[in-house]
Design a protein around this motif. Structure first.
Motif, PDB file in Angstrom:
ATOM      1  N   ARG A  97      22.343  19.299  77.288  1.00  0.00           N
ATOM      2  CA  ARG A  97      22.269  20.764  77.428  1.00  0.00           C
ATOM      3  C   ARG A  97      20.827  21.166  77.695  1.00  0.00           C
ATOM      4  NH1 ARG A  97      25.490  23.736  72.779  1.00  0.00           N
ATOM      5  NH2 ARG A  97      24.890  25.463  74.145  1.00  0.00           N
ATOM      6  N   SER A  98      20.635  22.320  78.316  1.00  0.00           N
ATOM      7  CA  SER A  98      19.282  22.760  78.678  1.00  0.00           C
ATOM      8  C   SER A  98      18.336  22.635  77.487  1.00  0.00           C
ATOM      9  CB  SER A  98      19.300  24.210  79.176  1.00  0.00           C
ATOM     10  OG  SER A  98      19.769  24.244  80.503  1.00  0.00           O
ATOM     11  N   ILE A 101      21.338  15.028  82.088  1.00  0.00           N
ATOM     12  CA  ILE A 101      20.979  16.160  82.955  1.00  0.00           C
ATOM     13  C   ILE A 101      19.601  15.890  83.581  1.00  0.00           C
ATOM     14  CG2 ILE A 101      22.315  17.882  81.666  1.00  0.00           C
ATOM     15  CD1 ILE A 101      19.727  18.691  80.238  1.00  0.00           C
ATOM     16  N   PRO A 102      19.264  16.594  84.666  1.00  0.00           N
ATOM     17  CA  PRO A 102      17.953  16.365  85.295  1.00  0.00           C
ATOM     18  C   PRO A 102      16.808  16.753  84.364  1.00  0.00           C
ATOM     19  CG  PRO A 102      19.381  17.692  86.725  1.00  0.00           C
ATOM     20  CD  PRO A 102      20.063  17.599  85.403  1.00  0.00           C
ATOM     21  N   VAL A 103      15.762  15.946  84.362  1.00  0.00           N
ATOM     22  CA  VAL A 103      14.548  16.264  83.613  1.00  0.00           C
ATOM     23  C   VAL A 103      13.477  16.658  84.631  1.00  0.00           C
ATOM     24  CG1 VAL A 103      12.774  15.403  82.047  1.00  0.00           C
ATOM     25  CG2 VAL A 103      15.148  14.620  81.793  1.00  0.00           C
ATOM     26  N   LEU A 104      12.989  17.892  84.537  1.00  0.00           N
ATOM     27  CA  LEU A 104      12.019  18.406  85.506  1.00  0.00           C
ATOM     28  C   LEU A 104      10.634  18.538  84.881  1.00  0.00           C
ATOM     29  CD1 LEU A 104      14.119  21.298  87.112  1.00  0.00           C
ATOM     30  CD2 LEU A 104      14.067  18.879  87.710  1.00  0.00           C
ATOM     31  N   ALA A 105       9.639  18.028  85.575  1.00  0.00           N
ATOM     32  CA  ALA A 105       8.256  18.179  85.120  1.00  0.00           C
ATOM     33  C   ALA A 105       7.499  18.974  86.159  1.00  0.00           C
ATOM     34  CB  ALA A 105       7.614  16.806  84.938  1.00  0.00           C
ATOM     35  N   THR A 106       6.667  19.946  85.715  1.00  0.00           N
ATOM     36  CA  THR A 106       5.885  20.692  86.697  1.00  0.00           C
ATOM     37  C   THR A 106       4.618  19.921  87.036  1.00  0.00           C
ATOM     38  OG1 THR A 106       4.755  21.950  84.991  1.00  0.00           O
ATOM     39  CG2 THR A 106       6.700  22.957  85.946  1.00  0.00           C
ATOM     40  N   SER A 107       4.252  19.984  88.292  1.00  0.00           N
ATOM     41  CA  SER A 107       3.056  19.288  88.757  1.00  0.00           C
ATOM     42  C   SER A 107       2.562  20.026  89.992  1.00  0.00           C
ATOM     43  CB  SER A 107       3.409  17.835  89.104  1.00  0.00           C
ATOM     44  OG  SER A 107       2.485  17.325  90.042  1.00  0.00           O
ATOM     45  N   VAL A 142      14.664  24.611  93.994  1.00  0.00           N
ATOM     46  CA  VAL A 142      15.447  23.609  93.266  1.00  0.00           C
ATOM     47  C   VAL A 142      16.624  24.331  92.601  1.00  0.00           C
ATOM     48  CG1 VAL A 142      15.352  22.001  91.315  1.00  0.00           C
ATOM     49  CG2 VAL A 142      13.400  22.203  92.868  1.00  0.00           C
ATOM     50  N   ASP A 143      17.773  23.695  92.577  1.00  0.00           N
ATOM     51  CA  ASP A 143      18.944  24.305  91.951  1.00  0.00           C
ATOM     52  C   ASP A 143      18.818  24.230  90.425  1.00  0.00           C
ATOM     53  OD1 ASP A 143      21.365  25.264  91.119  1.00  0.00           O
ATOM     54  OD2 ASP A 143      22.562  23.638  91.987  1.00  0.00           O
ATOM     55  N   LEU A 144      18.658  25.391  89.803  1.00  0.00           N
ATOM     56  CA  LEU A 144      18.499  25.453  88.346  1.00  0.00           C
ATOM     57  C   LEU A 144      19.686  26.157  87.701  1.00  0.00           C
ATOM     58  CD1 LEU A 144      14.764  26.639  88.310  1.00  0.00           C
ATOM     59  CD2 LEU A 144      15.601  24.313  88.000  1.00  0.00           C
ATOM     60  N   SER A 145      20.779  26.290  88.445  1.00  0.00           N
ATOM     61  CA  SER A 145      21.898  27.062  87.903  1.00  0.00           C
ATOM     62  C   SER A 145      22.690  26.264  86.857  1.00  0.00           C
ATOM     63  CB  SER A 145      22.807  27.534  89.034  1.00  0.00           C
ATOM     64  OG  SER A 145      23.298  26.415  89.748  1.00  0.00           O
ATOM     65  N   GLY A 146      22.504  24.951  86.816  1.00  0.00           N
ATOM     66  CA  GLY A 146      23.138  24.145  85.768  1.00  0.00           C
ATOM     67  C   GLY A 146      22.158  23.873  84.640  1.00  0.00           C
ATOM     68  N   SER A 147      22.484  22.927  83.764  1.00  0.00           N
ATOM     69  CA  SER A 147      21.581  22.581  82.660  1.00  0.00           C
ATOM     70  C   SER A 147      20.454  21.683  83.156  1.00  0.00           C
ATOM     71  CB  SER A 147      22.350  21.857  81.550  1.00  0.00           C
ATOM     72  OG  SER A 147      23.321  22.711  80.997  1.00  0.00           O
TER      73      SER A 147
END
Lengths: 262, 262
Positions: free
Chosen positions: B115-116, B186-192, B202-207
């Motif tokens: 989950r998010s 679920i996808p793990v996103l890191a800002t860079s 990027v599709d962020l509508s899911g978790s």
């Protein structure tokens, strides 16, 4: 490089006053940049400091030496203090011991609000102010107007949190926000949890001025009433509000998103 | 209400330890909620404290009295300290003198990241941590995972900056982030700043799980490498980066925007 070891030295006393008193900084129109990062950005983006100050323990560090040499080559006076004296000037406990004394810029107030800007009404926390300046600079917003009660933008704490953003901004203090809003040539937007329009549904592709207020009490009622529009950041969770610096970042970058949308 | 005036009183000594030592708070699995707002949110959202503590000078205040009466009616012990003793327990200098002692929740680690969530690697500043918790709760993100080196989430400073967000979140500490990322559903996103994809594209509508790191050094290289994707917040100005809490708010609310888009 000149070494000063007496706490009675008049230059040291003046520096101590600058380090501890906002009033002294305002009066002298000077401030202290604390740490290698800020000094480096200042050299690269603005120019030379009035004075370069080093703590004895940091003289061995390559990055400090490089800056000192750059200053001395340009005939900027460099002073070395014993570490206990240096610590009386710095608010960074375990940082690298390098300080610049610089003049704070005197910007000329624009006649009318006509470019994207941030208006701050009575914002209290230096960390929040620094973070807002940093976010504004990153979002390409160049004009900052602070009301009389807002934290002093050129204090060492705000400068540290701003991470160099100050040097690419035009910052005005003790501004009469009411007058600025009343005569604005662009929309003035204030965030409010009860607003009708979500920021995502408002056209932000042109210039706008963002109005933020006191951490606890928000924007003063009369300023809110004068704003062109109240907008909301929609919440999905049970928490009713965001930290003001977080809120500002969300607004500024929604503006960036809309400006850069294909 | 019981009045305690001796600094040698064992309950006072224990409270002082809780007020000043993260280690003591971890060991006792207890912490202090400082101020009327946090205590009120706790009563409304969680339940009763273990102990209610009041500074003598605040007994005359209606909002404090109301909370004390509510506690006493529920048989929660209420202690009154002389103001100088109370000030030794509180980090708020000019605040209203009310503290709750509460048990910190022991949440059960979920088997897999599904989950998010927010993953924090070695985040240092209590104000940043509190602001991130507050933004996450407002954005409807409920799971927070902190690495071993991250600031202690239940310290009074973080609680104050969180403004009650803690009570609607599941916060896990000393988490092995590498394992969590490696097994994530679920996808793990890191800002860079060097990332190929803008968060807006990027599709962020899911978790999704958001990964943030140390204020100076960012996320550890091996965790960055394990993340599903690096994403960037596009900048329009000359400043190269955002404060980590500002950056987190921008990411969380871009997710809210996408989730609530028509």
């Amino acid at each position: 490089m000149k070494s000063i070891t007496s706490r009675e030295n008049p230059v040291f006393k003046e520096l101590k006053l600058l380090a501890t008193s906002s009033q002294a900084r305002r009066k002298a129109a000077r401030t202290l940049l604390d740490g290698v990062h800020l000094c480096q950005v200042y050299l690269d983006q603005v120019g030379l400091p009035t004075l370069c100050v080093v703590g004895e323990d940091s003289l061995a560090q390559q990055e400090v030496l490089a800056i000192v040499e750059r200053c001395e080559a340009a005939r900027v006076q460099c002073l070395v203090f014993p570490q206990p004296m240096y610590q009386m000037l710095s608010q960074v406990e375990h940082g690298v011991g390098l300080l610049f004394v610089v003049d704070t810029p005197r910007a000329e107030m624009p006649g009318r609000l006509s470019r994207s800007a941030v208006l701050l009404d009575n914002l209290q926390d230096p960390g929040n102010l620094g973070s807002i300046l940093r976010s504004a600079a990153a979002a390409g917003i160049e004009y900052i107007f602070c009301s009389k009660g807002t934290a002093f933008a050129w204090s060492p704490k705000v400068l540290r949190a701003g991470m160099g953003a100050h040097f690419s901004l035009h910052i005005f203090e003790n501004v009469d926000l009411q007058k600025l809003i009343d005569t604005a040539a662009i929309p003035v937007l204030a965030t409010s949890s009860h607003a009708e329009h979500r920021i995502y549904d408002v056209d932000l592709s042109g210039s706008v001025a963002w109005l933020f207020g006191h951490e606890g009490q928000g924007v003063a009622e009369e300023l809110l009433a004068a704003a062109s529009r109240r907008v909301s950041i929609p919440h999905l969770g049970p928490v009713e509000s965001l930290n003001v610096a977080a809120s500002a970042a969300v607004c500024f970058f929604e503006q960036v998103r809309q400006k850069t949308a294909h």
